[in-house]
Design a protein around this motif. Structure first.
Motif, PDB file in Angstrom:
ATOM      1  N   ALA A 223      -0.987  -3.763   1.338  1.00 47.76           N
ATOM      2  CA  ALA A 223      -2.017  -2.770   1.048  1.00 47.76           C
ATOM      3  C   ALA A 223      -1.416  -1.367   1.093  1.00 47.76           C
ATOM      4  O   ALA A 223      -1.749  -0.500   0.267  1.00 47.76           O
ATOM      5  N   GLN A 224      -0.529  -1.134   2.050  1.00 52.53           N
ATOM      6  CA  GLN A 224       0.145   0.162   2.136  1.00 52.53           C
ATOM      7  C   GLN A 224       0.963   0.438   0.881  1.00 52.53           C
ATOM      8  O   GLN A 224       0.956   1.551   0.350  1.00 52.53           O
ATOM      9  N   PHE A 225       1.636  -0.598   0.399  1.00 52.93           N
ATOM     10  CA  PHE A 225       2.444  -0.433  -0.814  1.00 52.93           C
ATOM     11  C   PHE A 225       1.571  -0.108  -2.025  1.00 52.93           C
ATOM     12  O   PHE A 225       1.853   0.820  -2.780  1.00 52.93           O
ATOM     13  N   ASN A 226       0.503  -0.878  -2.219  1.00 52.77           N
ATOM     14  CA  ASN A 226      -0.365  -0.641  -3.373  1.00 52.77           C
ATOM     15  C   ASN A 226      -1.034   0.722  -3.299  1.00 52.77           C
ATOM     16  O   ASN A 226      -1.186   1.419  -4.300  1.00 52.77           O
ATOM     17  N   LEU A 227      -1.443   1.111  -2.081  1.00 56.87           N
ATOM     18  CA  LEU A 227      -2.079   2.420  -1.917  1.00 56.87           C
ATOM     19  C   LEU A 227      -1.082   3.540  -2.185  1.00 56.87           C
ATOM     20  O   LEU A 227      -1.406   4.528  -2.871  1.00 56.87           O
ATOM     21  N   GLY A 228       0.121   3.390  -1.673  1.00 59.43           N
ATOM     22  CA  GLY A 228       1.155   4.394  -1.944  1.00 59.43           C
ATOM     23  C   GLY A 228       1.446   4.519  -3.420  1.00 59.43           C
ATOM     24  O   GLY A 228       1.636   5.633  -3.945  1.00 59.43           O
ATOM     25  N   SER A 229       1.451   3.396  -4.121  1.00 59.79           N
ATOM     26  CA  SER A 229       1.687   3.411  -5.567  1.00 59.79           C
ATOM     27  C   SER A 229       0.560   4.117  -6.300  1.00 59.79           C
ATOM     28  O   SER A 229       0.785   4.827  -7.288  1.00 59.79           O
ATOM     29  N   MET A 230      -0.676   3.938  -5.825  1.00 62.75           N
ATOM     30  CA  MET A 230      -1.821   4.581  -6.468  1.00 62.75           C
ATOM     31  C   MET A 230      -1.784   6.093  -6.271  1.00 62.75           C
ATOM     32  O   MET A 230      -2.136   6.859  -7.178  1.00 62.75           O
ATOM     33  N   VAL A 237      -7.249   7.652  -7.021  1.00 59.91           N
ATOM     34  CA  VAL A 237      -7.117   8.755  -6.064  1.00 59.91           C
ATOM     35  C   VAL A 237      -6.350   9.881  -6.758  1.00 59.91           C
ATOM     36  O   VAL A 237      -5.627   9.636  -7.726  1.00 59.91           O
ATOM     37  N   PRO A 238      -6.499  11.109  -6.284  1.00 55.03           N
ATOM     38  CA  PRO A 238      -5.700  12.197  -6.868  1.00 55.03           C
ATOM     39  C   PRO A 238      -4.211  11.980  -6.584  1.00 55.03           C
ATOM     40  O   PRO A 238      -3.857  11.403  -5.549  1.00 55.03           O
ATOM     41  N   VAL A 239      -3.368  12.424  -7.479  1.00 54.41           N
ATOM     42  CA  VAL A 239      -1.923  12.351  -7.236  1.00 54.41           C
ATOM     43  C   VAL A 239      -1.604  13.145  -5.972  1.00 54.41           C
ATOM     44  O   VAL A 239      -2.018  14.292  -5.814  1.00 54.41           O
ATOM     45  N   ASN A 240      -0.905  12.488  -5.058  1.00 51.70           N
ATOM     46  CA  ASN A 240      -0.511  13.144  -3.808  1.00 51.70           C
ATOM     47  C   ASN A 240       0.772  12.471  -3.347  1.00 51.70           C
ATOM     48  O   ASN A 240       0.751  11.389  -2.752  1.00 51.70           O
ATOM     49  N   LEU A 241       1.903  13.105  -3.621  1.00 53.52           N
ATOM     50  CA  LEU A 241       3.186  12.468  -3.342  1.00 53.52           C
ATOM     51  C   LEU A 241       3.507  12.397  -1.853  1.00 53.52           C
ATOM     52  O   LEU A 241       4.228  11.497  -1.422  1.00 53.52           O
ATOM     53  N   VAL A 242       2.978  13.336  -1.080  1.00 48.66           N
ATOM     54  CA  VAL A 242       3.177  13.256   0.371  1.00 48.66           C
ATOM     55  C   VAL A 242       2.460  12.012   0.910  1.00 48.66           C
ATOM     56  O   VAL A 242       3.017  11.243   1.694  1.00 48.66           O
ATOM     57  N   GLU A 243       1.212  11.815   0.443  1.00 48.07           N
ATOM     58  CA  GLU A 243       0.444  10.645   0.851  1.00 48.07           C
ATOM     59  C   GLU A 243       1.112   9.367   0.346  1.00 48.07           C
ATOM     60  O   GLU A 243       1.159   8.352   1.046  1.00 48.07           O
ATOM     61  N   SER A 244       1.629   9.435  -0.870  1.00 45.84           N
ATOM     62  CA  SER A 244       2.309   8.282  -1.448  1.00 45.84           C
ATOM     63  C   SER A 244       3.523   7.895  -0.608  1.00 45.84           C
ATOM     64  O   SER A 244       3.715   6.721  -0.258  1.00 45.84           O
ATOM     65  N   TYR A 245       4.349   8.885  -0.269  1.00 42.96           N
ATOM     66  CA  TYR A 245       5.544   8.611   0.524  1.00 42.96           C
ATOM     67  C   TYR A 245       5.153   8.018   1.875  1.00 42.96           C
ATOM     68  O   TYR A 245       5.772   7.055   2.350  1.00 42.96           O
ATOM     69  N   PHE A 246       4.136   8.599   2.489  1.00 41.84           N
ATOM     70  CA  PHE A 246       3.687   8.145   3.803  1.00 41.84           C
ATOM     71  C   PHE A 246       3.387   6.650   3.791  1.00 41.84           C
ATOM     72  O   PHE A 246       3.886   5.885   4.624  1.00 41.84           O
ATOM     73  N   TRP A 247       2.574   6.192   2.826  1.00 43.71           N
ATOM     74  CA  TRP A 247       2.190   4.778   2.792  1.00 43.71           C
ATOM     75  C   TRP A 247       3.353   3.895   2.374  1.00 43.71           C
ATOM     76  O   TRP A 247       3.534   2.790   2.911  1.00 43.71           O
ATOM     77  N   LEU A 248       4.162   4.366   1.438  1.00 44.31           N
ATOM     78  CA  LEU A 248       5.301   3.549   1.013  1.00 44.31           C
ATOM     79  C   LEU A 248       6.339   3.418   2.124  1.00 44.31           C
ATOM     80  O   LEU A 248       6.984   2.370   2.269  1.00 44.31           O
ATOM     81  N   GLU A 249       6.483   4.475   2.911  1.00 42.28           N
ATOM     82  CA  GLU A 249       7.409   4.423   4.048  1.00 42.28           C
ATOM     83  C   GLU A 249       6.939   3.401   5.076  1.00 42.28           C
ATOM     84  O   GLU A 249       7.739   2.632   5.629  1.00 42.28           O
ATOM     85  N   SER A 286       4.688   9.393   9.164  1.00 41.49           N
ATOM     86  CA  SER A 286       4.953   7.955   9.213  1.00 41.49           C
ATOM     87  C   SER A 286       5.571   7.560  10.548  1.00 41.49           C
ATOM     88  O   SER A 286       5.240   6.508  11.108  1.00 41.49           O
ATOM     89  N   ALA A 287       6.453   8.403  11.086  1.00 42.80           N
ATOM     90  CA  ALA A 287       7.079   8.093  12.374  1.00 42.80           C
ATOM     91  C   ALA A 287       6.029   8.049  13.483  1.00 42.80           C
ATOM     92  O   ALA A 287       6.054   7.166  14.348  1.00 42.80           O
ATOM     93  N   LYS A 288       5.097   8.987  13.448  1.00 40.68           N
ATOM     94  CA  LYS A 288       4.039   9.013  14.464  1.00 40.68           C
ATOM     95  C   LYS A 288       3.116   7.806  14.315  1.00 40.68           C
ATOM     96  O   LYS A 288       2.689   7.217  15.314  1.00 40.68           O
ATOM     97  N   TRP A 289       2.810   7.426  13.064  1.00 43.79           N
ATOM     98  CA  TRP A 289       1.945   6.274  12.840  1.00 43.79           C
ATOM     99  C   TRP A 289       2.598   5.007  13.384  1.00 43.79           C
ATOM    100  O   TRP A 289       1.962   4.212  14.072  1.00 43.79           O
ATOM    101  N   LEU A 290       3.880   4.837  13.067  1.00 43.84           N
ATOM    102  CA  LEU A 290       4.593   3.649  13.516  1.00 43.84           C
ATOM    103  C   LEU A 290       4.699   3.599  15.036  1.00 43.84           C
ATOM    104  O   LEU A 290       4.539   2.540  15.646  1.00 43.84           O
ATOM    105  N   ALA A 291       4.928   4.755  15.649  1.00 44.64           N
ATOM    106  CA  ALA A 291       5.018   4.793  17.103  1.00 44.64           C
ATOM    107  C   ALA A 291       3.707   4.413  17.757  1.00 44.64           C
ATOM    108  O   ALA A 291       3.674   3.751  18.801  1.00 44.64           O
TER     109      ALA A 291
END
Length: 295
Positions: A223-230, A237-249, A286-291
């Motif tokens: 789900a994170q991958f598909n959301l990051g791709s979207m 969703v609006p294009v947001n590369l920071v959000e995209s990177y976050f979910w793909l990471e 992403s680091a904070k989320w993973l922690a």
């Protein structure tokens, strides 16, 4: 898509780990034990589950089995289900899926929803019984009617694939929605995928993104991958590369196998279009989320 294995009595393990001192010092109430010895079925069940859980006494699966057997023989559906889990896991008794199925069936025939689910799982996998997807679907359906999300999800997968039941994407979507609304991450993802592909539902990228988000927030890598791709493409969703990177990471860090490589590749493509400042922001998030989620 393999039906998920539910871990029986796991909640008791969690409680036991959280309160080890209590588990070591406490003892079964003598009055309760007297009732159990006198043949009170509710007391026998309570004593058996206490020994199985290790919450009020040190865990002893052999004693748990003995007391649960007494209650099960008197027709307690909960005890019959608990016996089934002991046979399935091999705790306190030699592992035996055939006996597990037998006890699950006794409880399931009394309408005990967890047993209906577990019996469906055994038929789905062909463990302890002859593999029979139609029989699995029947037991999943009974549990689904009692709003058990795992049963709704598993039955939905059978309808989506047309295994054991006629293929019916609309039915699959309805079942996924019921489980998804109860917070089942896999159902949330599958419902999003149906919206994404326009399968059984009218194609709706916004709805797909919304359901992917719910599953992604629960840590589901696909789900994170598909959301990051979207977020990278602006679908739903609006294009947001920071959000995209976050979910793909997140997907890249938690996915296993070949799909992890796909997530890493997609993440690195997005990274190439971010400023150093935006990249640092996304990496910090992403680091904070993973922690916070991988403790």
């Amino acid at each position: 898509m393999t039906p998920r294995r539910i871990l029986p009595l796991s909640i008791y393990l969690i409680v036991f780990m959280c309160f080890p001192i209590l588990a070591q010092r406490a003892a079964i109430d003598p009055a309760l034990l007297n009732k159990a010895n006198a043949g009170d079925v509710k007391a026998q069940l309570a004593v058996g589950e206490a020994y199985a859980s290790g919450v009020s006494v040190p865990r002893d699966y052999t004693k748990a089995f003995s007391w649960l057997q007494k209650a099960a023989d008197q027709g307690s559906a909960q005890a019959q289900f608990d016996l089934g889990t002991l046979y399935e896991t091999g705790n306190g008794v030699q592992q035996d899926n055939t006996k597990a199925a037998s006890w699950y069936k006794k409880a399931a025939e009394q309408g005990f929803a967890p047993a209906e689910l577990h019996l469906g799982l055994l038929y789905d996998r062909g463990e302890g019984v002859t593999q029979d997807s139609a029989e699995a679907a029947g037991w999943y359906r009974k549990a689904a009617l009692q709003k058990v999300p795992e049963a709704e999800y598993n039955l939905g997968t059978l309808y989506e694939r047309g295994i054991g039941v006629p293929q019916d994407y609309s039915q699959a979507a309805d079942l996924y929605r019921r489980a998804a609304e109860q917070g089942d991450a896999s159902a949330q993802f599958n419902l999003g995928l149906l919206y994404d592909n326009g399968t059984g539902l009218e194609k709706n990228y916004a709805q797909a993104a919304a359901w992917y988000t719910k599953a992604a927030e629960q840590g589901l890598p696909r789900a994170q991958f598909n959301l990051g791709s979207m977020y990278a493409s602006g679908q739903g969703v609006p294009v947001n590369l920071v959000e995209s990177y976050f979910w793909l990471e997140l997907a890249a860090k938690t996915w296993n196998g070949s799909r992890q490589e796909e997530a890493v590749h997609a993440r690195d493509l997005v990274a190439g279009h971010l400023s150093p400042s935006d990249l640092a922001t996304a990496q910090d998030r992403s680091a904070k989320w993973l922690a916070a989620h991988q403790k």
